[in-house]
Enzyme design. Structure first.
Site, mmCIF file in Angstrom:
data_model
loop_
_atom_site.group_PDB
_atom_site.id
_atom_site.type_symbol
_atom_site.label_atom_id
_atom_site.label_comp_id
_atom_site.label_asym_id
_atom_site.label_seq_id
_atom_site.Cartn_x
_atom_site.Cartn_y
_atom_site.Cartn_z
ATOM 1 N N HIS A 52 -62.029 25.903 -37.055
ATOM 2 C CA HIS A 52 -63.336 25.372 -36.655
ATOM 3 C C HIS A 52 -63.101 24.196 -35.713
ATOM 4 O O HIS A 52 -62.214 23.372 -35.951
ATOM 5 C CB HIS A 52 -64.135 24.926 -37.887
ATOM 6 C CG HIS A 52 -65.558 24.558 -37.572
ATOM 7 N ND1 HIS A 52 -65.898 23.323 -37.065
ATOM 8 C CD2 HIS A 52 -66.707 25.262 -37.666
ATOM 9 C CE1 HIS A 52 -67.208 23.289 -36.869
ATOM 10 N NE2 HIS A 52 -67.726 24.453 -37.226
ATOM 11 N N GLU A 58 -64.469 21.393 -35.305
ATOM 12 C CA GLU A 58 -64.478 20.073 -35.946
ATOM 13 C C GLU A 58 -63.148 19.791 -36.641
ATOM 14 O O GLU A 58 -62.617 18.679 -36.591
ATOM 15 C CB GLU A 58 -65.628 19.966 -36.949
ATOM 16 C CG GLU A 58 -65.757 18.567 -37.524
ATOM 17 C CD GLU A 58 -66.797 18.455 -38.620
ATOM 18 O OE1 GLU A 58 -66.563 17.677 -39.572
ATOM 19 O OE2 GLU A 58 -67.838 19.137 -38.541
ATOM 20 N N HIS A 88 -68.876 18.642 -32.003
ATOM 21 C CA HIS A 88 -67.917 18.864 -33.088
ATOM 22 C C HIS A 88 -66.729 17.907 -33.047
ATOM 23 O O HIS A 88 -65.966 17.815 -34.007
ATOM 24 C CB HIS A 88 -67.386 20.307 -33.027
ATOM 25 C CG HIS A 88 -68.479 21.313 -32.875
ATOM 26 N ND1 HIS A 88 -68.819 21.856 -31.649
ATOM 27 C CD2 HIS A 88 -69.319 21.849 -33.779
ATOM 28 C CE1 HIS A 88 -69.832 22.692 -31.821
ATOM 29 N NE2 HIS A 88 -70.148 22.709 -33.089
ATOM 30 N N HIS A 139 -73.306 24.975 -31.930
ATOM 31 C CA HIS A 139 -73.134 26.408 -32.149
ATOM 32 C C HIS A 139 -74.483 27.120 -32.299
ATOM 33 O O HIS A 139 -74.917 27.457 -33.398
ATOM 34 C CB HIS A 139 -72.255 26.647 -33.395
ATOM 35 C CG HIS A 139 -70.810 26.396 -33.138
ATOM 36 N ND1 HIS A 139 -69.898 26.106 -34.132
ATOM 37 C CD2 HIS A 139 -70.092 26.400 -31.981
ATOM 38 C CE1 HIS A 139 -68.703 25.936 -33.588
ATOM 39 N NE2 HIS A 139 -68.799 26.107 -32.295
ATOM 40 N N CYS A 142 -72.177 15.629 -44.115
ATOM 41 C CA CYS A 142 -73.232 14.818 -43.516
ATOM 42 C C CYS A 142 -74.560 14.985 -44.234
ATOM 43 O O CYS A 142 -74.816 16.000 -44.897
ATOM 44 C CB CYS A 142 -73.345 15.132 -42.022
ATOM 45 S SG CYS A 142 -74.393 16.528 -41.617
#
Length: 317
Positions: free
Chosen positions: A132, A134, A82, A49, A203
């Site tokens: 989103h 992901e 993603h 993104h 993460c």
């Protein structure tokens, strides 16, 4: 002729910032695929993104589409960092397309966790933001309705599982560490036996960039975060900065989007970049500040990153 001296401005440059290993890998996959197979190479959804990155890859020969069906069968297609629902590679396979998966390995880890919980018969909660990519990808690893999305502490309080003793949670990797901790605390209070990730799902790069912002925020009159508005981790950096004491915080695509009024009277400005924003945009912003101020830069680095991820073998052979 009198030359008016520029006012002094201290820039606190947060580190780590910008590209993480997963983003770097995803971009390299597109670049190497164009090199190996020639243009055009198709990419399902923005590879990461960031408008600057997407624009550069388009100029190299990448064509961005939202669905596999928009790409011709005789050209390679790449899945974004993603992650994607299982139906996406299945569709590419059924059309006999060459596909490359640029899903971040840390997102893939969440997919594996969700599958294991499902196989063990647990009800699964996903902490994340609706819509989103992901989140869509993680929920799409399992049959529809199996994963329950929780976005807020209120959602966690309202969640009613079929069996309160048999629940598990996973999280989107790019969330605010602090906000997620509040949601997790609510779930663990209500369901003391809830199965948790073996290792934190958020993460390392998201955590490190948020920690770096926390280290400078209180000293900053203004915090400038370089990143695109659809970048979850970049938006979180603005929120984290404000929460940690920055006088003001703004998300900008690049130096051209800087409003001079934001930094009028400022003595200390913090600068960072989301995990999908390239370093050249950071340096461009500092150069822009130097046009109006006598800039001194101090890098603040609470942690150092050494993580790298391997590229798919088909691109390195």
């Amino acid at each position: 002729m009198t030359v008016t001296a520029k006012p002094p401005l201290k820039v606190l440059l947060a580190s780590p910032r910008g590209f993480c290993a997963g983003v770097d890998r995803a971009i390299q996959i597109v670049e190497r695929a164009i090199e190996k197979y020639g243009a055009p190479v198709y990419v399902r959804h923005e590879i990461v993104h960031n408008r600057h990155v997407v624009g550069r890859l388009k100029a190299m020969g990448a064509v961005f589409v939202e669905e596999v069906s928009e790409a011709p069968e005789d050209r390679p297609i790449i899945f974004s960092a993603h992650g994607v629902p299982k139906t996406v590679p299945a569709e590419a396979k059924s059309r006999k397309m060459l596909y490359l998966d640029a899903t971040c390995p840390l997102v893939s880890k969440v997919h594996v966790e969700a599958q294991k919980h499902h196989d063990a018969g647990r009800e699964i909660v996903l902490i994340g933001h609706a819509g989103h990519p992901e989140v869509v990808g993680t929920m799409g690893q399992l049959p529809e309705g199996v994963v329950r999305l929780i976005e807020t502490v209120e959602d966690a309080e309202a969640f009613e599982p079929i069996d309160a003793a048999n629940v598990a949670f996973v999280t989107q990797t790019t969330l605010s560490v602090d906000d997620t901790a509040e949601i997790v605390a609510a779930l663990q209070r209500r369901f003391p036996g809830i199965a948790t990730p073996h290792k934190e799902d958020i993460c390392y790069a998201t955590t490190n960039r948020q920690d770096a912002v926390k280290a400078i925020a209180e000293a900053c009159d203004v915090l400038l975060v370089i990143g695109s508005s659809n970048s979850s981790n970049s938006v979180r950096l603005v929120e984290v900065g404000l929460k940690a004491g920055a006088g003001a915080a703004y998300l900008i695509d690049n130096a051209a989007k800087l409003e001079p009024a934001w930094i009028e009277g400022a003595r200390i400005v913090g600068v960072t970049a989301g995990a999908s924003a390239p370093e050249l945009l950071v340096q461009g912003l500092i150069s822009r500040l130097a046009e109006d101020f006598e800039v001194t830069v101090e890098e603040v680095a609470p942690t150092r990153e050494t993580v790298t991820f391997k590229l798919p073998r088909v691109l390195t052979a």
